[in-house]
Design an enzyme around this catalytic site. Structure first.
Site, PDB file in Angstrom:
ATOM      1  CE1 TYR A 171      -3.774   2.434   1.140  1.00 26.06           C
ATOM      2  CE2 TYR A 171      -2.271   3.082   2.894  1.00 26.06           C
ATOM      3  CZ  TYR A 171      -3.432   3.283   2.175  1.00 26.06           C
ATOM      4  OH  TYR A 171      -4.250   4.347   2.496  1.00 26.06           O
ATOM      5  CE  LYS A 175      -3.784   5.215  -0.879  1.00 24.10           C
ATOM      6  NZ  LYS A 175      -4.967   5.697  -1.630  1.00 24.10           N
TER       7      LYS A 175
HETATM    8  N1  LIG Z   1      -9.166   6.944   6.540  1.00 22.73           N
HETATM    9  C1  LIG Z   1      -7.840   7.063   6.699  1.00 22.73           C
HETATM   10  O1  LIG Z   1      -7.308   7.079   7.820  1.00 22.73           O
HETATM   11  C2  LIG Z   1      -6.947   7.179   5.496  1.00 22.73           C
HETATM   12  C3  LIG Z   1      -5.590   7.422   5.704  1.00 22.73           C
HETATM   13  C4  LIG Z   1      -4.750   7.566   4.613  1.00 22.73           C
HETATM   14  C5  LIG Z   1      -5.260   7.487   3.343  1.00 22.73           C
HETATM   15  N2  LIG Z   1      -6.587   7.224   3.150  1.00 22.73           N
HETATM   16  C6  LIG Z   1      -7.066   7.138   1.771  1.00 22.73           C
HETATM   17  O2  LIG Z   1      -8.228   7.948   1.638  1.00 22.73           O
HETATM   18  C7  LIG Z   1      -9.104   7.358   0.669  1.00 22.73           C
HETATM   19  C8  LIG Z   1     -10.482   7.225   1.280  1.00 22.73           C
HETATM   20  O3  LIG Z   1     -10.369   6.454   2.461  1.00 22.73           O
HETATM   21  P1  LIG Z   1     -11.612   6.187   3.425  1.00 22.73           P
HETATM   22  O4  LIG Z   1     -11.063   5.942   4.776  1.00 22.73           O
HETATM   23  O5  LIG Z   1     -12.653   7.222   3.204  1.00 22.73           O
HETATM   24  O6  LIG Z   1     -12.100   4.770   2.828  1.00 22.73           O
HETATM   25  P2  LIG Z   1     -13.408   3.910   3.121  1.00 22.73           P
HETATM   26  O7  LIG Z   1     -12.976   2.493   3.108  1.00 22.73           O
HETATM   27  O8  LIG Z   1     -14.188   4.424   4.289  1.00 22.73           O
HETATM   28  O9  LIG Z   1     -14.281   4.200   1.794  1.00 22.73           O
HETATM   29  C9  LIG Z   1     -13.746   3.888   0.548  1.00 22.73           C
HETATM   30  C10 LIG Z   1     -14.861   3.685  -0.468  1.00 22.73           C
HETATM   31  O10 LIG Z   1     -14.198   3.325  -1.701  1.00 22.73           O
HETATM   32  C11 LIG Z   1     -14.909   2.278  -2.310  1.00 22.73           C
HETATM   33  N3  LIG Z   1     -13.986   1.481  -3.124  1.00 22.73           N
HETATM   34  C12 LIG Z   1     -12.971   0.687  -2.676  1.00 22.73           C
HETATM   35  N4  LIG Z   1     -12.383   0.073  -3.709  1.00 22.73           N
HETATM   36  C13 LIG Z   1     -13.033   0.497  -4.825  1.00 22.73           C
HETATM   37  C14 LIG Z   1     -12.877   0.212  -6.196  1.00 22.73           C
HETATM   38  N5  LIG Z   1     -11.948  -0.664  -6.620  1.00 22.73           N
HETATM   39  N6  LIG Z   1     -13.698   0.817  -7.076  1.00 22.73           N
HETATM   40  C15 LIG Z   1     -14.657   1.705  -6.658  1.00 22.73           C
HETATM   41  N7  LIG Z   1     -14.858   1.983  -5.357  1.00 22.73           N
HETATM   42  C16 LIG Z   1     -14.051   1.394  -4.462  1.00 22.73           C
HETATM   43  C17 LIG Z   1     -15.475   1.449  -1.159  1.00 22.73           C
HETATM   44  O11 LIG Z   1     -16.616   0.706  -1.579  1.00 22.73           O
HETATM   45  C18 LIG Z   1     -15.812   2.541  -0.119  1.00 22.73           C
HETATM   46  O12 LIG Z   1     -17.155   2.962  -0.209  1.00 22.73           O
HETATM   47  C19 LIG Z   1      -8.440   6.044   0.255  1.00 22.73           C
HETATM   48  O13 LIG Z   1      -7.728   6.220  -0.940  1.00 22.73           O
HETATM   49  C20 LIG Z   1      -7.498   5.737   1.405  1.00 22.73           C
HETATM   50  O14 LIG Z   1      -6.415   4.940   0.995  1.00 22.73           O
HETATM   51  C21 LIG Z   1      -7.441   7.083   4.202  1.00 22.73           C
END
Ligand SMILES: NC(=O)c1ccc[n+]([C@@H]2O[C@H](COP(=O)([O-])OP(=O)(O)OC[C@H]3O[C@@H](n4cnc5c(N)ncnc54)[C@H](O)[C@@H]3O)[C@@H](O)[C@H]2O)c1
Length: 267
Positions: A171, A175
């Site tokens: 991951y 990223k």
């Molecule tokens: N929440 C955190 O702490 C955090 C930290 C660093 C980075 N991020 C990044 O932020 C972004 C959003 O994270 P989040 O916590 O809101 O995620 P989350 O898991 O709450 O929501 C992600 C959404 O993306 C959808 N999804 C996943 N794979 C998919 C695909 N292949 N095609 C279409 N939809 C897809 C899922 O169905 C889900 O509804 C991500 O890229 C994650 O890597 C989040």
């Protein structure tokens, strides 16, 4: 010459924004904020019911949105979704590559198998969503953006991609790769009026990472590393994405902006 007010500069009126993975979490909040600032929003998610709920919230509040399902790991699906979006609205002005999650090893207390015991079967889901998903989104929207000589491509990466996460090794690479891709792309498309930037997040309280953010011992350990001693909220991320989507950021490209309460300040 009158100087536009900061509020006017943040308006997305007349723009269409496509957000991947917008059925919950950061993507959902971004969709709500963008719609509140006047954007027509294409709410994408792998789970159509989630996307429909978010699009419904926006239209109930008087905004404009459509829900479209696709898996961002599949270029044909993404291209098909963009064609459907373009048939509904005129074109995509702003792409937010947000789909992704921290996956099965999201709880850093849980033992992830060491990288040297894994292979493509374990790597592909990370690379598919967090790297290829970004390429697929950009590939699908850029022809229209180049034609219109305007565009914003914003990708949500992670501090794992900046400083590395020992439990999320692939991951981290996916990223970081997305950030490198964005820098190259920024150079390639700047002359077409298109900016390309990334937002790097630390722990944001979303359903996707709830096992980590609801673990008190883990949160206490994380907060010791955050200058602002609270976890992030989806709105913290969405506000930065709004800025990068708006006219206020028109001279900013090829950058990665940490939104992380001051984590890893020396990186
Ligand atoms: N929440 C955190 O702490 C955090 C930290 C660093 C980075 N991020 C990044 O932020 C972004 C959003 O994270 P989040 O916590 O809101 O995620 P989350 O898991 O709450 O929501 C992600 C959404 O993306 C959808 N999804 C996943 N794979 C998919 C695909 N292949 N095609 C279409 N939809 C897809 C899922 O169905 C889900 O509804 C991500 O890229 C994650 O890597 C989040």
């Amino acid at each position: 010459m009158t100087t536009p007010s900061p509020t006017d500069l943040l308006s997305l009126a007349g723009r269409t924004m496509l957000i991947t993975g917008a059925g919950q979490g950061v993507g959902k909040q971004t969709a709500l904020v963008a719609a509140a600032h006047g954007a027509k929003v294409v709410v994408n998610d792998y789970h159509l019911d989630r996307a429909e709920t978010v699009a419904g919230e926006i239209t109930e509040a008087g905004g404009t949105a459509v829900a479209l399902r696709c898996d961002v790991t599949d270029l044909d699906e993404v291209t098909g979704m963009v064609e459907r979006a373009q048939a509904t609205f005129d074109g995509i002005d702003i792409l937010v590559n947000n789909a992704g999650n921290a996956g099965p090893a999201q709880d850093p207390m849980a033992a992830a198998p060491p990288f040297w015991e894994t292979g493509p079967k374990e790597w592909d889901p990370w690379m598919g969503t967090s790297f290829y998903g970004v390429l697929n989104g950009a590939r699908a929207v850029l022809p229209g953006m180049v034609e219109r000589q305007y565009g914003r491509v914003i990708t949500v990466i992670s501090d794992a991609g900046r400083v590395g996460d020992p439990n999320l090794v692939v991951y981290s690479g996916a990223k970081a790769g997305a950030a490198g891709f964005s820098r190259g792309l920024a150079r390639a498309v700047g002359r077409h009026g298109i900016t390309v930037n990334c937002v790097a997040l630390s722990a944001i309280r979303t359903r996707g990472v709830a096992t980590a953010t609801e673990n008190e011992a883990l949160v206490a350990a994380m907060l010791k590393q955050y200058v602002i001693r609270r976890l992030g909220e989806p709105s913290d991320a969405a506000n930065m994405i709004l800025f990068l989507a708006s006219e206020a950021s028109s001279w900013i490209t090829g950058q990665t902006y940490p939104v992380n309460g001051g984590f890893a300040l020396n990186q």
